[in-house]
Design a protein around this motif. Structure first.
Motif, PDB file in Angstrom:
ATOM      1  N   SER A  32       0.820  -1.206   0.000  1.00 18.96           N
ATOM      2  CA  SER A  32       0.000   0.000   0.000  1.00 18.96           C
ATOM      3  C   SER A  32       0.857   1.261   0.000  1.00 18.96           C
ATOM      4  O   SER A  32       2.083   1.207   0.135  1.00 18.96           O
ATOM      5  CB  SER A  32      -0.963  -0.034   1.184  1.00 18.96           C
ATOM      6  N   ASN A  33       0.162   2.366  -0.130  1.00 18.00           N
ATOM      7  CA  ASN A  33       0.741   3.696  -0.115  1.00 18.00           C
ATOM      8  C   ASN A  33       1.653   3.885   1.098  1.00 18.00           C
ATOM      9  O   ASN A  33       1.245   3.609   2.211  1.00 18.00           O
ATOM     10  CB  ASN A  33      -0.466   4.640   0.010  1.00 18.00           C
ATOM     11  N   GLY A  34       2.879   4.346   0.869  1.00 18.15           N
ATOM     12  CA  GLY A  34       3.772   4.624   1.987  1.00 18.15           C
ATOM     13  C   GLY A  34       4.536   3.429   2.513  1.00 18.15           C
ATOM     14  O   GLY A  34       5.254   3.515   3.517  1.00 18.15           O
ATOM     15  N   ALA A  35       4.421   2.276   1.836  1.00 20.56           N
ATOM     16  CA  ALA A  35       5.084   1.053   2.309  1.00 20.56           C
ATOM     17  C   ALA A  35       6.597   1.110   2.149  1.00 20.56           C
ATOM     18  O   ALA A  35       7.331   0.379   2.827  1.00 20.56           O
ATOM     19  CB  ALA A  35       4.525  -0.156   1.562  1.00 20.56           C
ATOM     20  N   GLY A  36       7.072   1.976   1.242  1.00 13.63           N
ATOM     21  CA  GLY A  36       8.525   2.085   1.034  1.00 13.63           C
ATOM     22  C   GLY A  36       8.969   1.598  -0.337  1.00 13.63           C
ATOM     23  O   GLY A  36      10.167   1.448  -0.592  1.00 13.63           O
ATOM     24  N   LYS A  37       8.039   1.374  -1.232  1.00 14.98           N
ATOM     25  CA  LYS A  37       8.365   0.816  -2.555  1.00 14.98           C
ATOM     26  C   LYS A  37       9.176   1.814  -3.397  1.00 14.98           C
ATOM     27  O   LYS A  37      10.195   1.464  -3.973  1.00 14.98           O
ATOM     28  CB  LYS A  37       7.070   0.432  -3.309  1.00 14.98           C
ATOM     29  N   THR A  38       8.695   3.043  -3.455  1.00 14.98           N
ATOM     30  CA  THR A  38       9.396   4.058  -4.249  1.00 14.98           C
ATOM     31  C   THR A  38      10.788   4.322  -3.681  1.00 14.98           C
ATOM     32  O   THR A  38      11.766   4.449  -4.419  1.00 14.98           O
ATOM     33  CB  THR A  38       8.568   5.368  -4.280  1.00 14.98           C
ATOM     34  N   THR A  39      10.872   4.373  -2.358  1.00  7.54           N
ATOM     35  CA  THR A  39      12.167   4.578  -1.705  1.00  7.54           C
ATOM     36  C   THR A  39      13.137   3.466  -2.107  1.00  7.54           C
ATOM     37  O   THR A  39      14.312   3.724  -2.408  1.00  7.54           O
ATOM     38  CB  THR A  39      11.969   4.615  -0.172  1.00  7.54           C
ATOM     39  N   THR A  40      12.650   2.241  -2.147  1.00  9.47           N
ATOM     40  CA  THR A  40      13.486   1.102  -2.542  1.00  9.47           C
ATOM     41  C   THR A  40      13.980   1.270  -3.978  1.00  9.47           C
ATOM     42  O   THR A  40      15.177   1.097  -4.266  1.00  9.47           O
ATOM     43  CB  THR A  40      12.663  -0.206  -2.429  1.00  9.47           C
ATOM     44  N   PRO A  43      10.441   6.444 -13.739  1.00 10.40           N
ATOM     45  CA  PRO A  43      10.071   6.907 -12.399  1.00 10.40           C
ATOM     46  C   PRO A  43       8.572   7.127 -12.208  1.00 10.40           C
ATOM     47  O   PRO A  43       7.838   7.288 -13.181  1.00 10.40           O
ATOM     48  CB  PRO A  43      10.817   8.238 -12.281  1.00 10.40           C
ATOM     49  N   GLU A  44       8.189   7.121 -10.939  1.00 11.73           N
ATOM     50  CA  GLU A  44       6.806   7.452 -10.584  1.00 11.73           C
ATOM     51  C   GLU A  44       6.558   8.885 -11.051  1.00 11.73           C
ATOM     52  O   GLU A  44       7.430   9.750 -10.924  1.00 11.73           O
ATOM     53  CB  GLU A  44       6.669   7.363  -9.060  1.00 11.73           C
ATOM     54  N   GLY A  45       5.375   9.138 -11.592  1.00 17.16           N
ATOM     55  CA  GLY A  45       5.099  10.491 -12.075  1.00 17.16           C
ATOM     56  C   GLY A  45       5.788  10.800 -13.385  1.00 17.16           C
ATOM     57  O   GLY A  45       5.921  11.953 -13.764  1.00 17.16           O
ATOM     58  N   ASP A  97       8.153   2.310 -11.725  1.00 15.48           N
ATOM     59  CA  ASP A  97       7.488   2.693 -10.486  1.00 15.48           C
ATOM     60  C   ASP A  97       6.062   3.156 -10.762  1.00 15.48           C
ATOM     61  O   ASP A  97       5.861   4.230 -11.341  1.00 15.48           O
ATOM     62  CB  ASP A  97       8.297   3.800  -9.794  1.00 15.48           C
ATOM     63  N   GLU A  98       5.106   2.342 -10.384  1.00 14.79           N
ATOM     64  CA  GLU A  98       3.677   2.663 -10.500  1.00 14.79           C
ATOM     65  C   GLU A  98       3.270   3.188 -11.874  1.00 14.79           C
ATOM     66  O   GLU A  98       2.685   4.284 -11.960  1.00 14.79           O
ATOM     67  CB  GLU A  98       3.286   3.713  -9.444  1.00 14.79           C
ATOM     68  N   PRO A  99       3.544   2.443 -12.930  1.00  9.55           N
ATOM     69  CA  PRO A  99       3.197   2.977 -14.258  1.00  9.55           C
ATOM     70  C   PRO A  99       1.706   3.191 -14.479  1.00  9.55           C
ATOM     71  O   PRO A  99       1.329   3.994 -15.324  1.00  9.55           O
ATOM     72  CB  PRO A  99       3.742   1.910 -15.220  1.00  9.55           C
ATOM     73  N   GLU A 105       3.962  -1.612  -7.951  1.00  6.89           N
ATOM     74  CA  GLU A 105       2.565  -1.285  -8.249  1.00  6.89           C
ATOM     75  C   GLU A 105       1.683  -1.319  -7.009  1.00  6.89           C
ATOM     76  O   GLU A 105       1.852  -2.157  -6.132  1.00  6.89           O
ATOM     77  CB  GLU A 105       1.994  -2.304  -9.252  1.00  6.89           C
ATOM     78  N   GLN A 106       0.718  -0.412  -6.997  1.00  9.85           N
ATOM     79  CA  GLN A 106      -0.347  -0.521  -5.994  1.00  9.85           C
ATOM     80  C   GLN A 106      -1.483  -1.375  -6.540  1.00  9.85           C
ATOM     81  O   GLN A 106      -2.269  -1.922  -5.782  1.00  9.85           O
ATOM     82  CB  GLN A 106      -0.877   0.868  -5.655  1.00  9.85           C
ATOM     83  N   ASN A 107      -1.546  -1.478  -7.875  1.00  7.68           N
ATOM     84  CA  ASN A 107      -2.558  -2.313  -8.508  1.00  7.68           C
ATOM     85  C   ASN A 107      -2.082  -3.766  -8.435  1.00  7.68           C
ATOM     86  O   ASN A 107      -1.529  -4.328  -9.381  1.00  7.68           O
ATOM     87  CB  ASN A 107      -2.743  -1.865  -9.969  1.00  7.68           C
TER      88      ASN A 107
HETATM   89  P1  ATP Z   1       3.643   5.351  -2.795  1.00  8.77           P
HETATM   90  O1  ATP Z   1       2.768   4.339  -3.367  1.00  8.77           O
HETATM   91  O2  ATP Z   1       2.916   6.483  -2.188  1.00  8.77           O
HETATM   92  O3  ATP Z   1       4.755   5.779  -3.691  1.00  8.77           O
HETATM   93  P2  ATP Z   1       5.578   3.813  -1.411  1.00  8.77           P
HETATM   94  O4  ATP Z   1       5.343   2.429  -0.968  1.00  8.77           O
HETATM   95  O5  ATP Z   1       6.344   3.973  -2.654  1.00  8.77           O
HETATM   96  O6  ATP Z   1       4.259   4.613  -1.527  1.00  8.77           O
HETATM   97  P3  ATP Z   1       7.492   5.579  -0.234  1.00  8.77           P
HETATM   98  O7  ATP Z   1       7.157   6.694  -1.132  1.00  8.77           O
HETATM   99  O8  ATP Z   1       8.740   4.839  -0.471  1.00  8.77           O
HETATM  100  O9  ATP Z   1       6.310   4.533  -0.212  1.00  8.77           O
HETATM  101  O10 ATP Z   1       7.460   6.121   1.255  1.00  8.77           O
HETATM  102  C1  ATP Z   1       7.855   5.358   2.380  1.00  8.77           C
HETATM  103  C2  ATP Z   1       7.819   6.216   3.630  1.00  8.77           C
HETATM  104  O11 ATP Z   1       8.800   7.243   3.547  1.00  8.77           O
HETATM  105  C3  ATP Z   1       6.491   6.922   3.856  1.00  8.77           C
HETATM  106  O12 ATP Z   1       6.222   6.905   5.224  1.00  8.77           O
HETATM  107  C4  ATP Z   1       6.729   8.315   3.365  1.00  8.77           C
HETATM  108  O13 ATP Z   1       5.928   9.224   4.044  1.00  8.77           O
HETATM  109  C5  ATP Z   1       8.189   8.526   3.694  1.00  8.77           C
HETATM  110  N1  ATP Z   1       8.834   9.444   2.731  1.00  8.77           N
HETATM  111  C6  ATP Z   1       8.859   9.314   1.389  1.00  8.77           C
HETATM  112  N2  ATP Z   1       9.545  10.315   0.802  1.00  8.77           N
HETATM  113  C7  ATP Z   1       9.966  11.115   1.812  1.00  8.77           C
HETATM  114  C8  ATP Z   1      10.725  12.322   1.886  1.00  8.77           C
HETATM  115  N3  ATP Z   1      11.217  12.911   0.787  1.00  8.77           N
HETATM  116  N4  ATP Z   1      10.962  12.845   3.104  1.00  8.77           N
HETATM  117  C9  ATP Z   1      10.478  12.259   4.237  1.00  8.77           C
HETATM  118  N5  ATP Z   1       9.756  11.124   4.247  1.00  8.77           N
HETATM  119  C10 ATP Z   1       9.497  10.556   3.065  1.00  8.77           C
END
Ligand code: ATP
Length: 238
Positions: free
Chosen positions: A39-47, A86-88, A163-165, A195-197
């Motif tokens: 789900s949203n905020g799980a850390g996927k984009t960060t990874t 990238p996402e977006g 990332d989330e195409p 993906e969230q889907n």
């Molecule tokens: P999404 O589907 O929204 O992209 P995600 O699974 O990719 O979600 P991330 O974007 O990796 O999740 O976010 C993981 C955590 O890191 C979340 O709690 C988010 O709020 C936090 N986070 C993401 N980007 C930043 C940032 N630039 N600064 C601080 N916290 C961040």
């Protein structure tokens, strides 16, 4: 067993004091399509950003083709065959479609083949061909996603990270995007798809990983996961 192309071990990434990725392990083998859902905020984009060198990592390692790529930037990685959508989307809005595609080939200097690859992208996405001289900023979200994918393909990647195409796209466009992801994979490009889907992402994948609050909570064969009651309850709205 197929060669491991990408291997992530004990990866930790933080934003200041906030741990977004808390020590994850996963791998992607040559020729696979692997989906990372959650789900949203799980850390996927960060990874994804950590893998492609656009975010520094706090701990752990990322290996590509058996060697650590920790600390390398996106430019070096694209040269080695690791490209990201990238996402977006991130298209160059003030450049035309053709110019965006040419930018995707910036690491290459084989001009005739670059033109052939642009033609190939136009065969996959005829809409981009129709609008080839239009500024990318005037395209719809779905068209920009197509362009971002086309641009990444122009580097002739070995591995494509996406990332989330499908995010924010109309259903018909979502169908097209998943179809293209599947085609790219069928042509031999290894794909890591975030993906969230979840249902669509697992349906086209070989294997899947579920990420929740910075850790990987489940992994396995994608079709098995698609039918797993726990996955269905948490991510498929059942
Ligand atoms: P999404 O589907 O929204 O992209 P995600 O699974 O990719 O979600 P991330 O974007 O990796 O999740 O976010 C993981 C955590 O890191 C979340 O709690 C988010 O709020 C936090 N986070 C993401 N980007 C930043 C940032 N630039 N600064 C601080 N916290 C961040």
């Amino acid at each position: 067993m197929a060669k491991t192309l990408l291997k992530v071990t004990g990866l930790k990434v933080a934003y200041g004091g906030i741990q977004a990725v808390k020590g994850i392990d996963f791998e992607v083998h040559e020729g696979e399509l692997v989906s990372l859902i959650g789900s949203n905020g799980a850390g996927k984009t960060t990874t994804m950003k950590a893998i492609t060198g656009s975010l520094p990592i706090n701990d752990g390692d990322i290996e590509y083709l058996g060697k650590s790529i920790r600390g390398q930037g996106p430019w070096d990685l694209v040269k080695q065959g690791l490209a990201m959508v990238p996402e977006g989307r991130g298209v160059f809005t003030r450049m035309t479609i053709i110019e965006n595609l040419q930018m995707g080939a910036y690491i290459r200097n084989d001009k005739p083949e670059i033109q052939a690859d642009i033609d190939k992208v136009f065969t996959i996405f005829p809409r981009l061909k129709e609008r080839r001289d239009q500024l990318a900023g005037t395209l719809s979200g779905g068209e920009q996603q197509m362009l971002a994918m086309g641009r990444a393909l122009m580097s002739r990647p070995k591995v494509l990270l996406m990332d989330e195409p499908s995010m924010g796209l109309a259903p018909i466009m979502v169908d097209k995007i998943f179809e293209v992801v599947r085609d790219v994979y069928a042509q031999g490009v290894t794909v890591l798809l975030v993906e969230q889907n979840a249902s669509r992402a697992l349906a086209i994948a070989d294997r899947g990983y579920v990420m929740e609050s910075g850790i990987i909570t489940m992994s396995g064969d994608a079709k098995t996961m698609l039918h797993d009651p726990k996955v269905r309850a948490a991510y498929l709205g059942e």
